[in-house]
Design a protein around this motif. Structure first.
Motif, PDB file in Angstrom:
ATOM      1  N   ASN A  55       2.448  15.614   5.391  1.00  0.00           N
ATOM      2  CA  ASN A  55       1.151  15.405   6.332  1.00  0.00           C
ATOM      3  C   ASN A  55       0.845  13.797   6.366  1.00  0.00           C
ATOM      4  N   LEU A  56       1.919  12.880   5.909  1.00  0.00           N
ATOM      5  CA  LEU A  56       1.938  11.440   6.111  1.00  0.00           C
ATOM      6  C   LEU A  56       0.881  11.108   7.608  1.00  0.00           C
ATOM      7  N   PRO A  57       1.732  11.274   8.522  1.00  0.00           N
ATOM      8  CA  PRO A  57       0.964  10.723   9.942  1.00  0.00           C
ATOM      9  C   PRO A  57      -0.732  11.294   9.730  1.00  0.00           C
ATOM     10  N   LYS A  58      -0.829  12.433   9.317  1.00  0.00           N
ATOM     11  CA  LYS A  58      -2.354  12.800   9.233  1.00  0.00           C
ATOM     12  C   LYS A  58      -3.118  11.889   8.374  1.00  0.00           C
ATOM     13  N   LEU A  59      -2.549  11.354   7.395  1.00  0.00           N
ATOM     14  CA  LEU A  59      -3.130  10.425   6.602  1.00  0.00           C
ATOM     15  C   LEU A  59      -4.035   9.189   7.488  1.00  0.00           C
ATOM     16  N   TYR A  60      -2.981   8.784   8.362  1.00  0.00           N
ATOM     17  CA  TYR A  60      -3.326   7.760   9.051  1.00  0.00           C
ATOM     18  C   TYR A  60      -4.307   8.207  10.478  1.00  0.00           C
ATOM     19  N   SER A  61      -4.208   9.264  11.080  1.00  0.00           N
ATOM     20  CA  SER A  61      -4.739   9.601  12.107  1.00  0.00           C
ATOM     21  C   SER A  61      -6.066  10.349  11.717  1.00  0.00           C
ATOM     22  N   GLY A  62      -6.095  10.633  10.430  1.00  0.00           N
ATOM     23  CA  GLY A  62      -7.556  11.106  10.076  1.00  0.00           C
ATOM     24  C   GLY A  62      -7.531  12.653  10.037  1.00  0.00           C
ATOM     25  N   LYS A  80      -8.130  18.493  -2.835  1.00  0.00           N
ATOM     26  CA  LYS A  80      -7.927  19.452  -3.967  1.00  0.00           C
ATOM     27  C   LYS A  80      -6.468  19.379  -4.472  1.00  0.00           C
ATOM     28  N   ASN A  81      -5.821  20.589  -4.483  1.00  0.00           N
ATOM     29  CA  ASN A  81      -4.450  20.740  -5.047  1.00  0.00           C
ATOM     30  C   ASN A  81      -3.461  20.188  -4.425  1.00  0.00           C
ATOM     31  N   LEU A  82      -3.573  19.023  -3.556  1.00  0.00           N
ATOM     32  CA  LEU A  82      -2.443  18.672  -2.698  1.00  0.00           C
ATOM     33  C   LEU A  82      -1.252  18.114  -3.559  1.00  0.00           C
ATOM     34  N   THR A  83      -0.212  18.764  -3.203  1.00  0.00           N
ATOM     35  CA  THR A  83       1.064  18.348  -3.717  1.00  0.00           C
ATOM     36  C   THR A  83       1.779  17.022  -3.165  1.00  0.00           C
ATOM     37  N   PHE A  84       2.750  16.826  -3.921  1.00  0.00           N
ATOM     38  CA  PHE A  84       3.508  15.590  -3.267  1.00  0.00           C
ATOM     39  C   PHE A  84       4.198  16.051  -2.028  1.00  0.00           C
ATOM     40  N   LEU A  85       4.766  17.240  -1.646  1.00  0.00           N
ATOM     41  CA  LEU A  85       5.271  17.698  -0.538  1.00  0.00           C
ATOM     42  C   LEU A  85       4.267  17.788   0.511  1.00  0.00           C
ATOM     43  N   ASP A  86       2.856  18.500   0.120  1.00  0.00           N
ATOM     44  CA  ASP A  86       1.960  18.312   1.183  1.00  0.00           C
ATOM     45  C   ASP A  86       1.644  17.048   1.781  1.00  0.00           C
ATOM     46  N   TYR A  99       0.636  -1.240  -0.011  1.00  0.00           N
ATOM     47  CA  TYR A  99       0.065  -0.199   0.075  1.00  0.00           C
ATOM     48  C   TYR A  99       0.814   1.267  -0.280  1.00  0.00           C
ATOM     49  N   LEU A 100       2.017   1.327   0.700  1.00  0.00           N
ATOM     50  CA  LEU A 100       2.779   2.401   0.911  1.00  0.00           C
ATOM     51  C   LEU A 100       3.622   2.407  -0.377  1.00  0.00           C
ATOM     52  N   LEU A 101       4.132   1.374  -0.989  1.00  0.00           N
ATOM     53  CA  LEU A 101       4.728   1.609  -1.943  1.00  0.00           C
ATOM     54  C   LEU A 101       3.806   2.208  -3.254  1.00  0.00           C
ATOM     55  N   ALA A 102       2.656   1.614  -3.346  1.00  0.00           N
ATOM     56  CA  ALA A 102       1.662   1.997  -4.153  1.00  0.00           C
ATOM     57  C   ALA A 102       1.371   3.761  -4.283  1.00  0.00           C
ATOM     58  N   GLY A 103       1.258   3.975  -2.858  1.00  0.00           N
ATOM     59  CA  GLY A 103       0.792   5.304  -2.614  1.00  0.00           C
ATOM     60  C   GLY A 103       2.105   6.148  -2.996  1.00  0.00           C
ATOM     61  N   ILE A 104       3.233   5.915  -2.868  1.00  0.00           N
ATOM     62  CA  ILE A 104       4.550   6.520  -3.173  1.00  0.00           C
ATOM     63  C   ILE A 104       4.401   6.794  -4.622  1.00  0.00           C
TER      64      ILE A 104
END
Length: 309
Positions: free
Chosen positions: A249-256, A239-245, A176-181
């Motif tokens: 914010n990776l931990p926030k993807l898992y914390s909601g 919306k216009n989230l970038t790679f850097l965003d 999942y992480l590999l595909a996400g990256i």
């Protein structure tokens, strides 16, 4: 006396995906049978032989008189079992109950209800038969195909990831992480026209998510304040989230907490239509690819009973 009368109303029909469970299925199946026997659960079973076979197996079981189905596998198996139930016309879907024995890599649906990824504990939950009457979503794609979903669906970046996952599954949970990256590096955002509640939003969009439950993509949370039987879809528009965003914010993807990002908007609605303006992005439902391009989504309120803790 008809054949239907002979089936005990408390009997379960088990649909097992023998390709799930990381290649250890025969050992897990023995453990499942021992635990079912220990709980004195009466059951019949069938193994899936091909993709989406669950749909036929569910419909045959219901036709024979079964009203309780157990899904043995991952989120894809459960997704197909739910579609079998929603597409059949023998009985009202709300008269049917699904129990889940989770195997496989992706088990996101169970996380909303804190069902453990454990054979013995999941059978314990099924044996108690405490249920929730959950909403189910229904997607209609450009070619008028209907697909039901019990967890989370979406289009854009998440559909792209699901498509990429097919070639990465061999890496197990990290896939999942590999595909996400990979998706962050190569997915091209496009403009989505989004119509709901008399609103029309046109925006450059990474993805639009339609949630009934809380977790997707191996434990990520894109929806907040989820109530699985409130008759509303939980919509998240990234919306216009970038790679850097996303990296920051990776931990926030898992914390909601990602839903509080200034480039993310959330809504609740019964019906929504998304029309991509420049590309035909992949559409996913419960981690299964179901089409490309425009989609309209509705909710079927209090559709199916699920065994929960």
């Amino acid at each position: 006396m008809s054949h239907i009368d002979k089936i005990n109303i408390n009997s379960w029909f088990i649909i097992a995906n023998s390709t799930s469970g990381n290649g250890d299925f025969s050992k897990q199946w023995k453990e499942i049978q021992q635990n079912l026997k220990h709980k004195n659960l009466d059951y019949s079973f069938a193994f899936t032989q091909f993709s989406k076979h669950e749909v036929d197996l569910v419909q045959n079981a219901i036709n024979k008189g079964f009203r309780n189905i157990i899904s043995v596998g991952g989120d894809g198996t459960l997704h197909n079992v739910v579609n079998g139930i929603m597409l059949q016309r023998y009985v009202k879907t709300s008269e049917l109950t699904i129990g889940v024995i989770p195997l496989g890599t992706g088990n996101d649906w169970i996380k909303t209800y804190n069902i453990p990824n454990n054979i013995e504990k999941s059978i314990e939950i099924i044996s108690k038969k405490k249920t929730i009457l959950q909403d189910i979503g229904v997607l209609k794609t450009e070619d008028n195909q209907l697909t039901y979903f019990n967890n989370v669906a979406g289009l854009g970046y998440d559909g792209y990831i699901v498509n990429k996952l097919k070639s990465l599954k061999k890496f197990g949970a990290i896939s999942y992480l590999l595909a996400g990256i990979y998706g962050l590096l190569f997915y091209k955002k496009s403009i989505f026209k989004i119509i709901f509640n008399d609103k029309v939003i046109e925006t450059n969009c990474l993805m639009a998510i339609f949630g009934i439950c809380k977790f997707s993509g191996g434990g990520m949370q894109f929806t907040e304040n989820v109530n699985t039987s409130d008759g509303l879809l939980d919509i998240t528009i990234a919306k216009n989230l970038t790679f850097l965003d996303l990296v920051l914010n990776l931990p926030k993807l898992y914390s909601g907490k990602i839903v509080h990002h200034k480039k993310v908007a959330t809504y609740k609605t019964k019906q929504i239509t998304v029309i991509p303006q420049t590309t035909k992005p992949f559409i996913q439902a419960d981690g299964e690819l179901v089409g490309t391009g425009a989609v309209s989504v509705e909710i079927v309120e209090k559709a199916v009973n699920f065994c929960v803790k």
